[in-house]
Design an enzyme around this catalytic site. Structure first.
Site, PDB file in Angstrom:
ATOM      1  NE  ARG A  47      -0.842  -6.005   7.691  1.00  0.00           N
ATOM      2  CZ  ARG A  47      -1.008  -7.172   8.121  1.00  0.00           C
ATOM      3  NH1 ARG A  47      -1.395  -7.371   9.438  1.00  0.00           N
ATOM      4  NH2 ARG A  47      -0.549  -8.220   7.414  1.00  0.00           N
TER       5      ARG A  47
ATOM      6  CE1 TYR B 249      -4.405  -1.394   0.360  1.00  0.00           C
ATOM      7  CE2 TYR B 249      -3.004  -3.317   1.133  1.00  0.00           C
ATOM      8  CZ  TYR B 249      -4.157  -2.802   0.484  1.00  0.00           C
ATOM      9  OH  TYR B 249      -5.065  -3.621   0.370  1.00  0.00           O
TER      10      TYR B 249
END
Length: 146
Positions: A126, A79
Site C-alpha cells: 500500500r 507510517y
C-alpha cells in the site's frame, strides 16, 4: 505530558527515520487527555532498521500461520515506511537517506524479506503518493512514485 510518549514502551520517544518533529498544526487526544503536541521522535539506528526488516518478515509468517491468505505491506499514510520514502521526514545521511534510491531502500528490503518469508504471490504493498497526514508529504510525488 507531551502527546504519545506515554503509549511508547518504557515511555521512550517514538522512532522515525529522522528526529524531526511534527508541526504544531497537528494535535492528538489520548485516554490521558489532550490536546497534546506530538513528541519529537528519535532517529532509528541502522541496526534497529535491520531488526525492523526481520520483524516484517516474522509478522508475515505469523499472518500466514494464522490462516490469512496474504499480507499487505503498509508503506502509506505517514507510517514508518512512508516516512523513510519522504524527502521531508527522511533527512538521513546514511544509506537510508538522501537519494530516492536510498530513501526507498527500507521498503525494498522489507519487500524482499516478506516475499522470501511467504512468497511473492501473497504480498501486496500500500502506497499513498499524495498523503499529507502528519507532515509526511512528498514534494515531488510523480517523480518519487512514478
Amino acid at each position: 505530558m507531551t502527546g504519545l510518549v506515554h503509549y511508547q514502551p518504557g515511555g521512550v520517544a517514538p522512532e522515525a527515520p529522522s528526529a524531526i518533529g511534527i508541526t504544531d498544526k497537528w494535535e492528538v487526544y489520548t485516554t490521558k487527555g489532550g490536546p497534546y503536541k506530538y513528541p519529537v521522535p528519535r532517529a532509528l539506528t541502522e541496526s534497529e532498521i535491520s531488526d525492523i526488516v526481520k520483524a516484517y518478515a516474522q509478522g508475515a509468517k505469523n499472518a500466514i500461520a494464522a490462516g490469512f491468505d496474504g499480507v499487505e505491506i503498509h508503506a502509506a499514510n505517514g507510517y514508518l515506511l512512508a516516512q523513510f520514502i519522504s524527502s521531508i521526514t527522511n533527512q538521513r545521511t546514511d544509506k537510508y537517506g538522501g537519494t530516492l534510491e536510498n530513501r526507498a531502500r527500507l521498503l525494498f528490503e522489507v519487500v524482499d524479506a516478506v516475499t522470501e518469508a511467504v512468497g511473492a504471490e501473497r504480498v501486496g504493498i500500500r502506497l499513498s503518493p499524495f498523503n499529507e497526514f502528519l507532515d509526511c508529504v512528498e514534494p515531488e510525488p510523480y517523480d518519487t512514485y512514478g
